[in-house]
Design a protein around this motif. Structure first.
Motif, PDB file in Angstrom:
ATOM      1  N   THR A 268       0.849  -1.190   0.000  1.00  0.00           N
ATOM      2  CA  THR A 268       0.000   0.000   0.000  1.00  0.00           C
ATOM      3  C   THR A 268       0.883   1.238   0.000  1.00  0.00           C
ATOM      4  O   THR A 268       1.881   1.311   0.722  1.00  0.00           O
ATOM      5  CB  THR A 268      -0.933   0.019   1.224  1.00  0.00           C
ATOM      6  N   GLN A 269       0.477   2.209  -0.801  1.00  0.00           N
ATOM      7  CA  GLN A 269       1.260   3.436  -0.942  1.00  0.00           C
ATOM      8  C   GLN A 269       0.318   4.606  -1.229  1.00  0.00           C
ATOM      9  O   GLN A 269      -0.533   4.521  -2.118  1.00  0.00           O
ATOM     10  CB  GLN A 269       2.283   3.293  -2.075  1.00  0.00           C
ATOM     11  N   CYS A 270       0.461   5.691  -0.471  1.00  0.00           N
ATOM     12  CA  CYS A 270      -0.388   6.864  -0.702  1.00  0.00           C
ATOM     13  C   CYS A 270       0.014   7.551  -1.998  1.00  0.00           C
ATOM     14  O   CYS A 270       1.109   7.333  -2.526  1.00  0.00           O
ATOM     15  CB  CYS A 270      -0.301   7.830   0.484  1.00  0.00           C
ATOM     16  N   ASP A 271      -0.870   8.394  -2.521  1.00  0.00           N
ATOM     17  CA  ASP A 271      -0.589   9.062  -3.794  1.00  0.00           C
ATOM     18  C   ASP A 271       0.643   9.957  -3.718  1.00  0.00           C
ATOM     19  O   ASP A 271       1.407  10.056  -4.683  1.00  0.00           O
ATOM     20  CB  ASP A 271      -1.810   9.890  -4.223  1.00  0.00           C
ATOM     21  N   GLU A 272       0.834  10.614  -2.569  1.00  0.00           N
ATOM     22  CA  GLU A 272       1.984  11.508  -2.427  1.00  0.00           C
ATOM     23  C   GLU A 272       3.292  10.730  -2.546  1.00  0.00           C
ATOM     24  O   GLU A 272       4.206  11.127  -3.281  1.00  0.00           O
ATOM     25  CB  GLU A 272       1.927  12.243  -1.079  1.00  0.00           C
ATOM     26  N   CYS A 273       3.384   9.615  -1.825  1.00  0.00           N
ATOM     27  CA  CYS A 273       4.600   8.796  -1.911  1.00  0.00           C
ATOM     28  C   CYS A 273       4.720   8.122  -3.271  1.00  0.00           C
ATOM     29  O   CYS A 273       5.822   7.895  -3.771  1.00  0.00           O
ATOM     30  CB  CYS A 273       4.613   7.749  -0.794  1.00  0.00           C
ATOM     31  N   GLY A 274       3.565   7.815  -3.872  1.00  0.00           N
ATOM     32  CA  GLY A 274       3.589   7.233  -5.201  1.00  0.00           C
ATOM     33  C   GLY A 274       4.267   8.145  -6.198  1.00  0.00           C
ATOM     34  O   GLY A 274       5.051   7.705  -7.048  1.00  0.00           O
ATOM     35  N   THR A 275       3.985   9.459  -6.069  1.00  0.00           N
ATOM     36  CA  THR A 275       4.595  10.446  -6.961  1.00  0.00           C
ATOM     37  C   THR A 275       6.088  10.571  -6.678  1.00  0.00           C
ATOM     38  O   THR A 275       6.913  10.538  -7.601  1.00  0.00           O
ATOM     39  CB  THR A 275       3.915  11.819  -6.777  1.00  0.00           C
ATOM     40  N   VAL A 276       6.438  10.673  -5.399  1.00  0.00           N
ATOM     41  CA  VAL A 276       7.841  10.851  -5.022  1.00  0.00           C
ATOM     42  C   VAL A 276       8.671   9.613  -5.346  1.00  0.00           C
ATOM     43  O   VAL A 276       9.780   9.713  -5.883  1.00  0.00           O
ATOM     44  CB  VAL A 276       7.955  11.173  -3.513  1.00  0.00           C
ATOM     45  N   MET A 277       8.102   8.445  -5.041  1.00  0.00           N
ATOM     46  CA  MET A 277       8.831   7.193  -5.223  1.00  0.00           C
ATOM     47  C   MET A 277       8.644   6.599  -6.622  1.00  0.00           C
ATOM     48  O   MET A 277       9.206   5.553  -6.937  1.00  0.00           O
ATOM     49  CB  MET A 277       8.389   6.164  -4.181  1.00  0.00           C
ATOM     50  N   GLU A 278       7.832   7.255  -7.443  1.00  0.00           N
ATOM     51  CA  GLU A 278       7.557   6.792  -8.808  1.00  0.00           C
ATOM     52  C   GLU A 278       7.042   5.355  -8.807  1.00  0.00           C
ATOM     53  O   GLU A 278       7.383   4.533  -9.656  1.00  0.00           O
ATOM     54  CB  GLU A 278       8.813   6.926  -9.678  1.00  0.00           C
ATOM     55  N   GLY A 279       6.173   5.064  -7.802  1.00  0.00           N
ATOM     56  CA  GLY A 279       5.542   3.747  -7.725  1.00  0.00           C
ATOM     57  C   GLY A 279       6.451   2.646  -7.224  1.00  0.00           C
ATOM     58  O   GLY A 279       6.127   1.465  -7.396  1.00  0.00           O
ATOM     59  N   CYS A 280       7.556   2.997  -6.583  1.00  0.00           N
ATOM     60  CA  CYS A 280       8.507   1.998  -6.088  1.00  0.00           C
ATOM     61  C   CYS A 280       8.436   1.895  -4.568  1.00  0.00           C
ATOM     62  O   CYS A 280       8.070   2.847  -3.880  1.00  0.00           O
ATOM     63  CB  CYS A 280       9.923   2.363  -6.500  1.00  0.00           C
ATOM     64  N   CYS A 281       8.843   0.741  -4.049  1.00  0.00           N
ATOM     65  CA  CYS A 281       8.797   0.525  -2.610  1.00  0.00           C
ATOM     66  C   CYS A 281      10.042   1.039  -1.907  1.00  0.00           C
ATOM     67  O   CYS A 281      10.033   1.233  -0.691  1.00  0.00           O
ATOM     68  CB  CYS A 281       8.585  -0.959  -2.305  1.00  0.00           C
ATOM     69  N   SER A 282      11.129   1.252  -2.651  1.00  0.00           N
ATOM     70  CA  SER A 282      12.389   1.672  -2.035  1.00  0.00           C
ATOM     71  C   SER A 282      13.191   2.505  -3.023  1.00  0.00           C
ATOM     72  O   SER A 282      12.917   2.530  -4.223  1.00  0.00           O
ATOM     73  CB  SER A 282      13.205   0.436  -1.629  1.00  0.00           C
ATOM     74  N   ASP A 283      14.208   3.206  -2.495  1.00  0.00           N
ATOM     75  CA  ASP A 283      15.081   3.989  -3.361  1.00  0.00           C
ATOM     76  C   ASP A 283      15.839   3.088  -4.329  1.00  0.00           C
ATOM     77  O   ASP A 283      16.094   3.471  -5.476  1.00  0.00           O
ATOM     78  CB  ASP A 283      16.074   4.790  -2.510  1.00  0.00           C
ATOM     79  N   ALA A 284      16.200   1.878  -3.856  1.00  0.00           N
ATOM     80  CA  ALA A 284      16.925   0.954  -4.734  1.00  0.00           C
ATOM     81  C   ALA A 284      16.069   0.575  -5.939  1.00  0.00           C
ATOM     82  O   ALA A 284      16.562   0.523  -7.074  1.00  0.00           O
ATOM     83  CB  ALA A 284      17.330  -0.294  -3.956  1.00  0.00           C
ATOM     84  N   CYS A 285      14.793   0.310  -5.697  1.00  0.00           N
ATOM     85  CA  CYS A 285      13.901  -0.026  -6.809  1.00  0.00           C
ATOM     86  C   CYS A 285      13.668   1.181  -7.710  1.00  0.00           C
ATOM     87  O   CYS A 285      13.539   1.042  -8.935  1.00  0.00           O
ATOM     88  CB  CYS A 285      12.567  -0.552  -6.267  1.00  0.00           C
ATOM     89  N   LYS A 286      13.627   2.362  -7.107  1.00  0.00           N
ATOM     90  CA  LYS A 286      13.426   3.592  -7.884  1.00  0.00           C
ATOM     91  C   LYS A 286      14.572   3.818  -8.867  1.00  0.00           C
ATOM     92  O   LYS A 286      14.374   4.366  -9.964  1.00  0.00           O
ATOM     93  CB  LYS A 286      13.302   4.776  -6.932  1.00  0.00           C
ATOM     94  N   GLU A 287      15.764   3.381  -8.503  1.00  0.00           N
ATOM     95  CA  GLU A 287      16.934   3.576  -9.362  1.00  0.00           C
ATOM     96  C   GLU A 287      17.196   2.391 -10.282  1.00  0.00           C
ATOM     97  O   GLU A 287      18.149   2.404 -11.058  1.00  0.00           O
ATOM     98  CB  GLU A 287      18.173   3.822  -8.487  1.00  0.00           C
TER      99      GLU A 287
END
Length: 316
Positions: A268-287
């Motif tokens: 589960t992820q809120c819309d705000e974090c979804g935008t910041v994290m680009e739909g990823c669960c962690s910074d490692a996945c974001k990169e």
């Protein structure tokens, strides 16, 4: 009211020619312009399909006309758009993977817990001698579950047999199992009986049917579903949200899949974090170089994986 239907169903019934049946059934579904995902095994069918109301009705009529599947209980949702992008019919060893294939232990056609209709479950669930047991995975019950239900720390249903010893303390109780549509309960309740539980029940039709026929009372949160909706509302009587954002802890009931296909975590992820994290669960996945484009839904169509890459199964 939606222009389309989404059908959820299962049936434990012997299919002698299961692999050929799967191939033929795929052609049939495509002829009706249906989308969805169906698993076929020698033990039966497990499916979710979506399409026009006319196509879905013809599909149900055709399935019911086959004596092997005459008793199928279809759960029907009206939707604005089809709930899948493609149509898949796959042959597998089980229609729900338990890892228990010995018919002397598990055979839902011969012995399962007593079926409780939604209104019977509603009347029984708060009794002192009753234990309500959720047999679904962590990501499912973290999003929504029945009030006071016992949940298990399992990543997949195949982990359920390993939890039997933890449940031994409830052998003198009435144990009522539940899951999304009822299919897992057929095997879970059968295993409980095999392990010496004497008073075992199951919610017939699962959470989805309970929501439609009993208003979903005391189901807290949303119900995870295996299509591009990812979750559906169940409770129209006393709804609450129990899930929180994986990243910030804010209350949210939005379930997504991690945008990194090699992770594909359900969370589960809120819309705000979804935008910041680009739909990823962690910074490692974001990169991650294979990160998928996040469109706000968190649902992705499965794409071919490179050879030797270990990844979780995508929701598609």
């Amino acid at each position: 009211m939606g222009q389309y239907n989404t059908l959820l169903y299962y049936c434990y019934s012997t299919i002698a020619d299961a692999e050929q049946f799967a191939a033929d059934h795929l052609k049939f579904c495509k002829s009706l312009n249906l989308t969805g995902r169906i698993i076929v095994a020698e033990e039966g069918l497990n499916g979710t399909v979506s399409g026009s109301k006319e196509s879905c009705q013809l599909y149900m009529d055709t399935v019911h006309a086959d004596p092997r599947f005459a008793s199928v209980d279809f759960k029907v949702d009206e939707v604005d758009t089809p709930s899948f992008v493609k149509m898949h019919v796959r042959y597998k060893s089980e229609i729900v993977h338990s890892g228990l294939r010995d018919p002397n232990i598990i055979d839902p056609q011969k012995k399962t817990g007593k079926h409780l209709e939604p209104k019977e479950f509603l009347e029984l669930k708060n009794s002192e001698d009753v234990v309500i047991l959720d047999v679904r995975s962590n990501y499912e019950h973290n999003l929504g579950k029945f009030k006071n239900a016992i949940t298990l720390d399992i990543e997949n249903f195949r982990d359920f047999p390993d939890k039997i010893n933890e449940l031994a303390q409830y052998k003198d109780k009435k144990v009522v199992t539940y899951c999304t549509g009822g299919i897992k309960c057929e095997k879970a309740s059968a295993l409980l009986i095999h392990e010496g539980f004497t008073d075992v029940y199951q919610l017939h039709g699962g959470i989805i049917k309970y929501g439609k026929e009993a208003g979903g009372e005391d189901f807290e949160g949303k119900c995870y579903v295996f299509d591009n909706r990812l979750s559906v509302d169940v409770n129209t009587v006393n709804p609450v949200t129990i899930s929180t954002c994986y990243n910030c802890g804010k209350t949210t009931d939005k379930m997504i899949n991690c945008a990194n296909p090699e992770c594909n975590e359900h969370f589960t992820q809120c819309d705000e974090c979804g935008t910041v994290m680009e739909g990823c669960c962690s910074d490692a996945c974001k990169e991650h170089p294979r990160k998928r484009v996040y469109d706000g839904t968190g649902y992705y169509v499965k794409v071919p994986q490179p050879v030797n890459v270990k990844s979780k199964i995508a929701l598609a």
